[in-house]
Design a protein around this motif. Structure first.
Motif, short mmCIF file in Angstrom:
data_model
loop_
_atom_site.label_atom_id
_atom_site.label_comp_id
_atom_site.label_asym_id
_atom_site.label_seq_id
_atom_site.Cartn_x
_atom_site.Cartn_y
_atom_site.Cartn_z
N ALA A 15 66.79 -19.48 43.10
CA ALA A 15 65.58 -18.68 43.28
C ALA A 15 64.38 -19.59 43.10
N ARG A 16 63.31 -19.29 43.80
CA ARG A 16 62.09 -20.11 43.66
C ARG A 16 61.38 -19.83 42.35
N ARG A 17 61.50 -18.58 41.88
CA ARG A 17 60.83 -18.20 40.64
C ARG A 17 61.67 -17.14 39.93
N LEU A 18 61.36 -16.94 38.68
CA LEU A 18 62.04 -15.92 37.89
C LEU A 18 61.47 -14.55 38.20
N PRO A 19 62.29 -13.51 38.13
CA PRO A 19 61.79 -12.16 38.41
C PRO A 19 60.67 -11.76 37.44
N ALA A 20 59.64 -11.11 37.96
CA ALA A 20 58.51 -10.69 37.14
C ALA A 20 58.94 -9.76 36.01
N GLU A 21 59.89 -8.87 36.29
CA GLU A 21 60.38 -7.95 35.27
C GLU A 21 60.97 -8.70 34.08
N SER A 133 73.22 -13.06 35.41
CA SER A 133 72.16 -13.96 35.88
C SER A 133 71.04 -13.14 36.51
N PRO A 134 69.77 -13.47 36.20
CA PRO A 134 68.66 -12.75 36.82
C PRO A 134 68.32 -13.25 38.22
N THR A 135 68.98 -14.33 38.66
CA THR A 135 68.61 -14.92 39.95
C THR A 135 69.78 -15.11 40.91
N ASP A 136 71.02 -15.09 40.41
CA ASP A 136 72.18 -15.37 41.26
C ASP A 136 73.31 -14.41 40.91
N ARG A 137 73.44 -13.35 41.69
CA ARG A 137 74.40 -12.31 41.37
C ARG A 137 75.84 -12.68 41.74
N ARG A 138 76.00 -13.74 42.50
CA ARG A 138 77.31 -14.13 43.02
C ARG A 138 78.00 -12.93 43.63
N ARG A 139 79.14 -12.53 43.11
CA ARG A 139 79.87 -11.39 43.69
C ARG A 139 79.54 -10.07 42.98
N HIS A 161 70.27 -4.63 32.15
CA HIS A 161 69.22 -4.28 33.11
C HIS A 161 69.60 -4.86 34.48
N ARG A 162 69.57 -4.02 35.47
CA ARG A 162 69.83 -4.45 36.86
C ARG A 162 68.50 -4.68 37.55
N LEU A 163 68.38 -5.83 38.17
CA LEU A 163 67.16 -6.16 38.89
C LEU A 163 67.28 -5.73 40.35
N PRO A 164 66.16 -5.33 40.96
CA PRO A 164 66.21 -4.95 42.37
C PRO A 164 66.55 -6.17 43.24
#
Length: 166
Positions: A15-21, A133-139, A161-164
């Motif tokens: 990911a280019r950046r971390l999620p704002a949440e 992981s907040p950036t790489d959900r894999r499977r 917490h699930r990120l959109p």
């Protein structure tokens, strides 16, 4: 005491950046726990600058600069709860037994590596938590992180917490 648990941020590889949440929770947490695979030193710098307290380790994908700044295992007592952080714990089968044997003095072990959220308790009472992981959900269906509270010598309110989707 409010805790934020995260791992495997993999910035900028995944990911280019971390999620704002996630970063909003960093600001509000008393302790941020990161279980490794940062990839980028700038991400560690960001967490250090925004966290009231950071308890963190390096992961298998972290280079020499991150390994020089972070341990392989981190231990702390937070509000009477003995917490350990490590990146890898091996295969899922037998994990509770292996971790209870390796970390007999802990109440909670936070780990990463698999990107798969995990919340189990070993027969010894050791609680094992992987925030995913907040950036790489894999499977996995979602990118994730966890929050929890420590009060009165107990860990409570552990929430995944699930990120959109991006």
């Amino acid at each position: 005491m409010r805790l934020l648990l995260t791992s495997d941020t993999h910035v900028p590889a995944r990911a280019r950046r971390l999620p704002a949440e996630l970063m909003e929770f960093v600001r509000g947490a008393d302790v941020v726990i990161h279980a490794g695979d940062w990839i980028d030193v700038a991400t560690l710098d960001l967490f250090e600058s925004r966290s009231a307290r950071l308890l963190a380790v390096h992961g298998n994908n972290d280079g020499p600069e991150l390994r020089a700044r972070l341990p392989e295992v981190a231990l702390a007592e937070l509000g009477g709860v003995r917490i350990g952080v490590v990146h890898e714990t091996g295969a899922a089968q037998g994990r509770e037994r292996r971790c209870a044997e390796r970390f007999p003095g802990l109440d909670v072990l936070v780990f990463g590596h698999s990107h798969i959220p995990w919340d189990t308790t070993a027969p010894t009472g050791l609680r094992l938590l992987n925030p995913g992981s907040p950036t790489d959900r894999r499977r996995q269906p979602h990118c994730t992180y966890m929050t929890a509270r420590v009060a009165g010598g107990r860990l409570s309110e552990v929430e995944l917490h699930r990120l959109p989707r991006r």
